[in-house]
Design a protein around this motif. Sequence first.
Motif, PDB file in Angstrom:
ATOM      1  N   THR A  55       0.854  -1.177   0.000  1.00 55.07           N
ATOM      2  CA  THR A  55       0.000   0.000   0.000  1.00 55.07           C
ATOM      3  C   THR A  55       0.896   1.235   0.000  1.00 55.07           C
ATOM      4  O   THR A  55       2.114   1.129   0.032  1.00 55.07           O
ATOM      5  N   LYS A  61      -0.928  -1.602  -5.509  1.00 56.12           N
ATOM      6  CA  LYS A  61      -1.071  -0.478  -6.438  1.00 56.12           C
ATOM      7  C   LYS A  61      -0.318  -0.784  -7.720  1.00 56.12           C
ATOM      8  O   LYS A  61       0.522  -1.678  -7.762  1.00 56.12           O
ATOM      9  N   PRO A  96      -4.512   2.835  -7.382  1.00 54.59           N
ATOM     10  CA  PRO A  96      -4.639   1.977  -6.197  1.00 54.59           C
ATOM     11  C   PRO A  96      -5.515   0.768  -6.514  1.00 54.59           C
ATOM     12  O   PRO A  96      -6.418   0.848  -7.343  1.00 54.59           O
TER      13      PRO A  96
END
Length: 110
Positions: free
Chosen positions: A48, A89, A84
């Motif tokens: 993330t 991502k 994302p």
Amino acid sequence: MADDLALLVSELITNAVIHGSTGRGSQVHVTYRLLDDRLRVDVRDAATGRPRLMRPTSLDGVPRDYGRGLIVVATLADRWGVTPHVIGKSVWFELALSSEGAGTPERDAS
């Protein structure tokens, strides 16, 4: 164009391996698509967070040994951004396939 493409892919894969690892067994996926007048490359990792452009020097003026990957991408790519996902991502870039498609780089964070 081939040299720019190789450098851009290398920079994003390196960033994904170094910064996008979520532990043992992490994977990096590279995909590409030919669009009407451009090539789009996506490099996806499971981490993330949102990559960001960094200054090539620290606040005290000392050059950094790292943090130049996205500066290279922003300089060479016609467009680039971050997408994302539920897990992880993708950092992507596009290169114009003809000189008519090239121009002022557009930044997109879609």
